[in-house]
Design a protein around this motif. Sequence first.
Motif, PDB file in Angstrom:
ATOM      1  N   LEU A 314       0.832  -1.142  -0.086  1.00  0.00           N
ATOM      2  CA  LEU A 314      -0.157   0.048  -0.197  1.00  0.00           C
ATOM      3  C   LEU A 314       0.666   1.383   0.120  1.00  0.00           C
ATOM      4  CD1 LEU A 314      -2.847  -0.915   2.551  1.00  0.00           C
ATOM      5  CD2 LEU A 314      -2.807  -1.332   0.084  1.00  0.00           C
ATOM      6  N   GLY A 315       1.949   1.285   0.654  1.00  0.00           N
ATOM      7  CA  GLY A 315       2.836   2.264   0.721  1.00  0.00           C
ATOM      8  C   GLY A 315       3.404   2.824  -0.485  1.00  0.00           C
ATOM      9  N   SER A 316       4.038   1.681  -1.087  1.00  0.00           N
ATOM     10  CA  SER A 316       4.781   2.149  -2.387  1.00  0.00           C
ATOM     11  C   SER A 316       3.479   2.424  -3.525  1.00  0.00           C
ATOM     12  CB  SER A 316       5.433   0.819  -2.918  1.00  0.00           C
ATOM     13  OG  SER A 316       5.027  -0.255  -2.968  1.00  0.00           O
ATOM     14  N   ARG A 317       2.771   1.639  -3.420  1.00  0.00           N
ATOM     15  CA  ARG A 317       1.309   2.105  -4.523  1.00  0.00           C
ATOM     16  C   ARG A 317       0.893   3.565  -4.335  1.00  0.00           C
ATOM     17  NH1 ARG A 317       0.160  -1.972  -7.646  1.00  0.00           N
ATOM     18  NH2 ARG A 317       0.601  -4.216  -6.976  1.00  0.00           N
ATOM     19  N   HIS A 318       0.582   3.871  -2.977  1.00  0.00           N
ATOM     20  CA  HIS A 318       0.270   5.307  -2.718  1.00  0.00           C
ATOM     21  C   HIS A 318       1.400   6.360  -3.431  1.00  0.00           C
ATOM     22  CE1 HIS A 318      -1.417   8.673  -0.797  1.00  0.00           C
ATOM     23  NE2 HIS A 318      -0.319   8.868  -0.229  1.00  0.00           N
ATOM     24  N   TYR A 319       2.642   5.740  -3.109  1.00  0.00           N
ATOM     25  CA  TYR A 319       3.656   6.727  -3.660  1.00  0.00           C
ATOM     26  C   TYR A 319       3.802   6.913  -5.064  1.00  0.00           C
ATOM     27  CZ  TYR A 319       8.328   8.736  -4.849  1.00  0.00           C
ATOM     28  OH  TYR A 319       9.467   9.563  -5.238  1.00  0.00           O
ATOM     29  N   VAL A 320       3.649   5.947  -5.916  1.00  0.00           N
ATOM     30  CA  VAL A 320       3.727   5.886  -7.368  1.00  0.00           C
ATOM     31  C   VAL A 320       2.548   6.495  -7.939  1.00  0.00           C
ATOM     32  CG1 VAL A 320       3.796   4.260  -9.488  1.00  0.00           C
ATOM     33  CG2 VAL A 320       5.132   3.843  -7.376  1.00  0.00           C
ATOM     34  N   ALA A 321       1.384   6.214  -7.283  1.00  0.00           N
ATOM     35  CA  ALA A 321       0.204   6.748  -7.733  1.00  0.00           C
ATOM     36  C   ALA A 321       0.057   8.260  -7.675  1.00  0.00           C
ATOM     37  CB  ALA A 321      -1.215   5.960  -7.159  1.00  0.00           C
ATOM     38  N   GLY A 322       0.756   8.880  -6.760  1.00  0.00           N
ATOM     39  CA  GLY A 322       0.805  10.233  -6.522  1.00  0.00           C
ATOM     40  C   GLY A 322       1.709  11.041  -7.589  1.00  0.00           C
ATOM     41  N   LEU A 323       2.481  10.085  -8.061  1.00  0.00           N
ATOM     42  CA  LEU A 323       3.684  10.959  -8.958  1.00  0.00           C
ATOM     43  C   LEU A 323       2.910  11.356 -10.328  1.00  0.00           C
ATOM     44  CD1 LEU A 323       6.424   8.187  -9.007  1.00  0.00           C
ATOM     45  CD2 LEU A 323       6.404  10.298  -7.799  1.00  0.00           C
ATOM     46  N   SER A 324       3.290  12.575 -10.800  1.00  0.00           N
ATOM     47  CA  SER A 324       2.838  13.133 -12.024  1.00  0.00           C
ATOM     48  C   SER A 324       3.643  12.325 -12.919  1.00  0.00           C
ATOM     49  CB  SER A 324       3.069  14.710 -12.092  1.00  0.00           C
ATOM     50  OG  SER A 324       4.365  14.728 -12.287  1.00  0.00           O
ATOM     51  N   GLY A 325       3.099  12.456 -14.264  1.00  0.00           N
ATOM     52  CA  GLY A 325       3.807  11.744 -15.508  1.00  0.00           C
ATOM     53  C   GLY A 325       5.516  12.506 -15.565  1.00  0.00           C
ATOM     54  N   ALA A 326       5.459  13.606 -15.297  1.00  0.00           N
ATOM     55  CA  ALA A 326       6.876  14.217 -15.379  1.00  0.00           C
ATOM     56  C   ALA A 326       7.721  13.732 -14.249  1.00  0.00           C
ATOM     57  CB  ALA A 326       6.814  15.738 -15.121  1.00  0.00           C
ATOM     58  N   GLU A 327       7.168  13.668 -12.882  1.00  0.00           N
ATOM     59  CA  GLU A 327       7.750  13.137 -11.914  1.00  0.00           C
ATOM     60  C   GLU A 327       8.457  11.452 -12.143  1.00  0.00           C
ATOM     61  OE1 GLU A 327       5.770  15.580  -8.055  1.00  0.00           O
ATOM     62  OE2 GLU A 327       5.028  14.005  -9.287  1.00  0.00           O
ATOM     63  N   ARG A 328       7.485  10.897 -12.766  1.00  0.00           N
ATOM     64  CA  ARG A 328       7.789   9.455 -13.048  1.00  0.00           C
ATOM     65  C   ARG A 328       9.048   9.524 -14.042  1.00  0.00           C
ATOM     66  NH1 ARG A 328       2.178   8.565 -13.405  1.00  0.00           N
ATOM     67  NH2 ARG A 328       2.235   8.729 -15.792  1.00  0.00           N
ATOM     68  N   ASP A 329       9.040  10.334 -15.107  1.00  0.00           N
ATOM     69  CA  ASP A 329      10.094  10.424 -15.839  1.00  0.00           C
ATOM     70  C   ASP A 329      11.659  10.782 -15.325  1.00  0.00           C
ATOM     71  OD1 ASP A 329       8.291   9.702 -17.951  1.00  0.00           O
ATOM     72  OD2 ASP A 329       7.977  11.877 -18.670  1.00  0.00           O
ATOM     73  N   THR A 330      11.433  11.314 -14.208  1.00  0.00           N
ATOM     74  CA  THR A 330      12.762  11.616 -13.562  1.00  0.00           C
ATOM     75  C   THR A 330      13.295  10.596 -12.720  1.00  0.00           C
ATOM     76  OG1 THR A 330      11.691  12.605 -11.207  1.00  0.00           O
ATOM     77  CG2 THR A 330      11.953  14.190 -13.112  1.00  0.00           C
ATOM     78  N   ILE A 331      12.664   9.493 -12.580  1.00  0.00           N
ATOM     79  CA  ILE A 331      13.297   8.414 -11.728  1.00  0.00           C
ATOM     80  C   ILE A 331      13.867   7.326 -12.807  1.00  0.00           C
ATOM     81  CG2 ILE A 331      12.575   6.374 -10.427  1.00  0.00           C
ATOM     82  CD1 ILE A 331      10.144   7.838  -9.553  1.00  0.00           C
ATOM     83  N   SER A 332      15.248   7.444 -12.732  1.00  0.00           N
ATOM     84  CA  SER A 332      16.024   6.752 -13.596  1.00  0.00           C
ATOM     85  C   SER A 332      15.898   5.046 -13.168  1.00  0.00           C
ATOM     86  CB  SER A 332      17.453   7.082 -13.530  1.00  0.00           C
ATOM     87  OG  SER A 332      17.822   8.435 -14.060  1.00  0.00           O
ATOM     88  N   VAL A 333      15.884   4.846 -12.035  1.00  0.00           N
ATOM     89  CA  VAL A 333      15.931   3.406 -11.665  1.00  0.00           C
ATOM     90  C   VAL A 333      15.291   3.271 -10.088  1.00  0.00           C
ATOM     91  CG1 VAL A 333      18.178   3.590 -10.608  1.00  0.00           C
ATOM     92  CG2 VAL A 333      17.193   1.242 -11.490  1.00  0.00           C
ATOM     93  N   TYR A 334      14.420   2.258 -10.027  1.00  0.00           N
ATOM     94  CA  TYR A 334      14.203   1.799  -8.667  1.00  0.00           C
ATOM     95  C   TYR A 334      14.692   0.422  -8.276  1.00  0.00           C
ATOM     96  CZ  TYR A 334      11.401   0.631  -4.417  1.00  0.00           C
ATOM     97  OH  TYR A 334      11.327   0.014  -3.180  1.00  0.00           O
ATOM     98  N   LEU A 335      15.381   0.318  -7.017  1.00  0.00           N
ATOM     99  CA  LEU A 335      16.107  -0.891  -6.469  1.00  0.00           C
ATOM    100  C   LEU A 335      15.434  -1.149  -5.305  1.00  0.00           C
ATOM    101  CD1 LEU A 335      19.639   0.560  -6.802  1.00  0.00           C
ATOM    102  CD2 LEU A 335      18.649  -1.158  -8.354  1.00  0.00           C
ATOM    103  N   ASN A 336      14.794  -2.271  -5.149  1.00  0.00           N
ATOM    104  CA  ASN A 336      14.176  -2.760  -3.961  1.00  0.00           C
ATOM    105  C   ASN A 336      14.860  -3.937  -3.392  1.00  0.00           C
ATOM    106  OD1 ASN A 336      11.316  -2.666  -2.918  1.00  0.00           O
ATOM    107  ND2 ASN A 336      11.289  -4.975  -3.120  1.00  0.00           N
ATOM    108  N   PHE A 337      14.564  -3.811  -1.928  1.00  0.00           N
ATOM    109  CA  PHE A 337      15.370  -4.627  -1.140  1.00  0.00           C
ATOM    110  C   PHE A 337      14.285  -5.272   0.063  1.00  0.00           C
ATOM    111  CE2 PHE A 337      18.453  -1.529  -2.720  1.00  0.00           C
ATOM    112  CZ  PHE A 337      19.243  -2.416  -3.674  1.00  0.00           C
ATOM    113  N   ASP A 338      14.036  -6.552  -0.058  1.00  0.00           N
ATOM    114  CA  ASP A 338      13.166  -7.108   0.732  1.00  0.00           C
ATOM    115  C   ASP A 338      13.652  -8.489   1.159  1.00  0.00           C
ATOM    116  OD1 ASP A 338      10.825  -7.859   2.037  1.00  0.00           O
ATOM    117  OD2 ASP A 338       9.619  -7.705   0.473  1.00  0.00           O
TER     118      ASP A 338
END
Length: 469
Positions: A314-338
């Motif tokens: 829910l937390g990561s979904r809330h974060y990504v859903a709140g990004l504008s298209g321009a904000e998404r485009d600035t993210i070069s890569v997401y690294l996940n560690f679980d």
Amino acid sequence: MRTIIAPLAVLPLLLGLAPETPRAAEAPGPGDHLAEVLAERTTAEGALRHLTALQRIADASGGHREAGSTGHERSARYATALLEAAGYRVSHQPFTFSHRETTAERLTLTGDGERAVPVRALTYTANTPPGGLTAPLAVAGGEGCAPGDFAGDTYRGRIALIARGTCTFAEKAAHAAAAGAVAALVHDNVPGDTPFTGSLSDPDAGVIPVGGLTLADGRELAAADGATVHLELEQLAEERETFNVIAESRGGDPDRVVMAGAHLDSVREGPGINDNGSGTAGVLETALRLAEHHRGGGATVRFALWSAEEWGLLGSRHYVAGLSGAERDTISVYLNFDMIASPNHALFVYDGSEGPAGSAAVTEHLVTSLAEQGLTAELTPFGSRSDHAPFVEAGIAAGGLFTGAEGLKTEAQARLWGGTAGEPYDPCYHSVCDDLGNIGHEALAANIRVIARTVGRAVWHPEALTTAP
């Protein structure tokens, strides 16, 4: 309701875990130089300081660090205090979620040989009628992931018995409900002494009652296909508030963002020191060492500690859903560690070959980083069980590390990495024993070096991480 905790600056001191005095910062250099400095200075010993803090917090907070609880808030404020002291711009991103508390979970095989069968209510299950429901069983074909696995009228008015695997619990439940089933029981696909915990991921997905069983009980019930059972599942729902912790480096290029994240929350059943204190500690320790050895410039580095992952990402979904298209485009890569320190560990790297553009290259970089330590990685599908999923769905290049959960280590894997074949990678997955004694130190050390080296390389040239080495 949110509990007010001690001020951020003093919480680590109260725990006896104040950060070490920072070393003098080194002048920033090429990505490879920074990567090697971070790989040397970011250690398992440093991460264990944070794991010790998370254990103490859980011990003082009812034994867990579940989203929306005092334990989670204390964990988040511990991390916040360290990140702010290191110079990061830290923000809390609040959101609400539907919290469920199970009040009834009973299953009885009726008729001759009547006996109680242990069952766990899946989070967001629908409730059975007051007093429960009684109906015959009907075994699903396959793994219940397609309408054809519930062919004909066999399931109408019955309780579908389904094997775990391949698709989400919500998909299994939806197919069973469409076929007329009044409830569903999902049995595990690996041995275990207790029924697994799981989530339908969405409060609206609970169209019928859904419970989880052990593999042994599932097989026994499947052999009694058509037998009548009595099922009672009930959960109380309430809205709770929680928050993500987002820490951003100062002075980086805002149009080139490297993200590294881990979920901070545990399940209610235990302190969550491997799941996912280990990933949290790896991300947090990397952030602190980066702040010591990098003065700024290059890409913006954004560290995220997600909440409510155990409730369906829910937390990561809330974060990504709140990004504008321009904000998404600035993210070069997401690294996940679980779960990066399972005691009977594998060394899994998420397979980016079917992910967004650049993900396959991220996979190759992570595999190479393990190989530089003389270690062999095994690829595992992205799937939808951790916080990379919302980023992948949004078309953002992603990758990450994982050391295994309830799955069983194979003979080939035991020869490759040691440990015990035929046993779970993490025997304490989602259990009370997921404490400091449940950490695989060898895996923790290896994976932390990978995290630090990867972030260090990406600071100066994030585009290189999504390009094949």
